[in-house]
Structure formats: structure tokens, C-alpha cells
Scaffold this motif. Sequence first.
Motif: not given
Length: 559
Positions: A1, A514, A518, A545, A549
Motif C-alpha cells: 500500500m 485504498d 480499508s 499495488h 487491490g
Amino acid sequence: MRALKYILGIGVALIIVLAAIFYLEVHITEPDISAEAELNEQEVTQINPNHYQIGANQLLKNDKGIWEMYLEGGAYERGEAFGALGYKLMKEKETAFIGEIKNRIPSESYLNFLKVLVGWVNRDLDEYVPEEQLLEIYGSSQSMADSFDFVGPKFHRSLSYHAAHDIGHALQNMNLVGCTSFASWGNKSEGNKLLIGRNFDFYFGENFAQDKIIAFYRPDNGYQFMSVTWAGFSGVVSGMNEKGLTVTLNSAKSDIPTKGKTPVSLIARQILQYASTIQEAYDIADSFDSFVAETFLIGSKADGKVGLIEKSTGKTDLYLSEGEEMVVTNHFQGKALLDDPLNQEYVREEVSTYRYQRVEQLIDSLAPLNPNKIATILRDKKGLDDKDIGLGNEKAINQLIAHHSVIFSPDDMVAWVSCAPYQLGDYLAYDLKEIFAEKQPLVQSSGYADTLSLPADPFLATPAYQKFAFFAKTRDRIQHYLFAGKGEPLTNEEVSAFEKSNENSFLTYYYLGDYFKSREEWQKAKHYYEIGLTKEIARKSERKHMEEGLSVCTEHLNP
């Protein structure tokens, strides 16, 4: 991340303040000052609200908001004057460091782990620093704030700060950004003059970028020089001496060090104070074992060109251009270190080579260069072929994070230093011939020459800049939320405004992806990752990344 790596990178660099308490107390010895002249009996005189004096030494804030400092004498005397004059600024800088630690590293167990790790790295650090520099650092440390003595003794803290630059660059492995430098001479420059430009993209948060200092030194030994620095920092990252020799630092790919050696900023300081040619600079650099891998771009009035000293923890090489220009981003170019595995790993990320090619492209289109054209290149926010890659992209020359930006003309002995924010404000011109010739510069007024200065970037007065300012503030808020789990969640209106603030940047969608991942809002996270993957992405690792994700989101949406 990326956000986590970015914050961890800053955190580990900042944690140097706390990290070495036990080991430094055991191993570091304070220098003997019994033979040094002291200023303790002299008091700082306040000439006006922004101008201070102690002996011949001066500190003043000019009308553009930049602090200027003049220091003379022996090592301890200079250091003590630096500390006494910059007491308030040092306290503010240390407050910012400690505050950043508390904001970015909420885990006490992780904090304690880092204390041991970096403390071990910094053991015996004083053994690798020249005595003159130890005395100067010790002198300035005497004025550090008592309120932070719980962290460690003042001298130990100050010495550790001088290694923060190295740790931050070592953590380029964690996607901290790098700097850009370039030079032209001969037919590539107007009047065949040697010209150097650089952006110092070393980001420790907004508070760190405030209150930069342009310091003018007249040491008892060596050459007079100027350096762009900050309170309590005796190292050099950008500077020019009275012989027309310049030094600018650019990080290279490096392992996280296991044993502290000489911080690269202190190697650069030794070069600036004692070298007048490229060869002399190389000989000095080669005499030190460095903390991390680094490149030193050396401009030389005497040689009429630049040379690039490339230094790993085990080798020192001198790379010279076959043409009349040199571009330096963050990868090694000389034969000795080109094939280094870490260098090749970084080259494969493509971000450094992309920025390198953009500088070459602009030099070719604008040559012959002059200071105004160099400022245009340093402020360039686009990608190859003028592609809009969004603001803040690491592939851009101007990533809108620079602590400072400088332009040097060794032939004319003029240095231009950017005003805030980033490299967007005026480039203030300093005629070093006049400043070095004065017995006590800065006594009456600021040192910059208004008639030679360059105007601010027009971008600064546009709505686009205001939108970026919102983007940067919200980006930092998202990063803090992701790492520390603190702060109010974004409202729908804020999410929409954030999207519009930098809609062509992959970073906008990277952070939103991100953020919503989360919060386990899988559909929204998937949406933003998909958009981000269509943009110009800085690093291959950042693309990976987002792809990972996206895969996580897809698995949750289609179990």
C-alpha cells in the motif's frame, strides 16, 4: 500500500530523533571544546522583529519570507552562533519532527522496535564525522530546546538529525520520491556559460518545508560558501563556494544501512568547504565511507563543466558527460555502478528514467539555456511529449513537494533560490561575488539582488493551484486515516471534490481505492482502482499495488 509505505518511510526517517537514545548515550562522545572560543558572554541582539545579531553573525528574514544567515569564525564558534541565532527556528523544527512521529507512528511496540533498529545503525556515528563538523554541530546543539531532552541529550539528537537525510533516501525503497538535477555548458548554454538547476524533493511534511535558511559561511579554514539549509543543519544538500564550485545531492537506490558511516550531507559539506575542482571534490568523496548510496553533481567554474560523483557504500566513481549537458535523476550512470543490482532494480521501476528523458526533451527544445529557461524546466509538471499526467506524479520534474529549488551560474557567481511554495515562488538571486567580498554581509539588509531575481510561476495564481492545494491537504488526511485509523471519514462531497481536484492523476484514484478498501466498501474501491489503472502511473510497483487491490475487491464482490 503506497500510503502505508510512504508514511512508514517518513516515520522511520523521523524516528531518528528517538531511535538512538541508548546506543548513542553509550557510544557517542561529546567533543572537547576546551580550546575553542566561546560566545557565551555575548547576547543575541534583536535589531528588528526579523533580524538578529551575535558578534558579526547575522540572521534575518527577508521580505519574501526566507531566512538568511551569515556565520564566521572557528567551528565551535560558528555552531554556537548558529544555535543562538536560530534557537526559535530549531525548536519549531524539532517540534515538527516529534509531532510527525506522534502522528505517523501510533504503535508503541513498533516505535520501540525502530528505536532499537536505528539506534543500532547509528552506533559510533561520531567516529565517521570530521572533528571540525562535530565541533560545529556540538556548538549549535547547545541551543536546542530543553523540552525535548526526554528524547536524548542535545548533541546526540542533533547528530542524529544529520543522518535523517540518509535514512530518508535509503527508504526510497518504500517509494519516497527523488530529486532532479541537470547542467548545461558550451553550446547548450547562452554565452557558453556553465549553468546548473536542481529540485530538492525531500519531503518531511509541510512543516519541514517552512523556514528554509540561506546560509553564508566564512570559516577560518577552507573557502567561503553558501548553502540552502534549515535550522540546526550543518550539512549541505545544495550550495556553491567562492571558487565557483557547486554541490547538489541526488539519492540513489540503497539498502537500509546496517552500520552508520558518514552522512552524505556532511561529505557534501566537506567538498563545498575544501574543493575547487571536480577532481578535488572526487578525492574528498572517495576518502569517506558513506552511510547510503548517493550521487553528488559537482559544477566547477575552473573546469567549465560538471562531473557526477556516484557513491555506493563500497565504491566511488566519477562519471563525466561526453557532451555539453548532464541530467541526473536517481539512478547511477557510470560504468562502475550502472549494473549494480539495486540500481538496475530501480531502473526497472522506470520512474527515474522517465523523468530523465523528460529533462532531456526540454533541454533539447529550449537550448541554449539561460536561468529563465532552467526555471521553466524545474517548474515543469507534465510528462513526456507534454502529456498531462496529473499533478504530484513522481515522473514529473516538478512534483510539487520540493523543499527548495536552486539555479547556479558559477561563471557569474550568482545563485537563485526558490521561494515557497515548492519551486513556484520567486527565484531570489544572490550575487555571491558581492556577498563574499563584504566583511559583514547582511548587517544592513537582505542579501538578495532584486534586479536579478526571477518572477513566480504564473501557475501559483491559478484556480488549478488552489485545487491542488485542496488535493494535497486531503491526500495527507487520507494517509493519516489509513495508517493511524484517526480522523473523520470523508463526506460524499469531499470525495467528489477530491476527485475533481486532480482528476488526471493516478494518485487521486490510488488513494481513494485504498481508502474505500480499508472501509470494506468494495464496489467503490474497485471503481477507483479501475480508473487509476488507466492513468500514467509512476512506478511499476504502484501499478501492481492497484492491481492487487482490485483483485481483493473483486473477490469480495464475487465470492
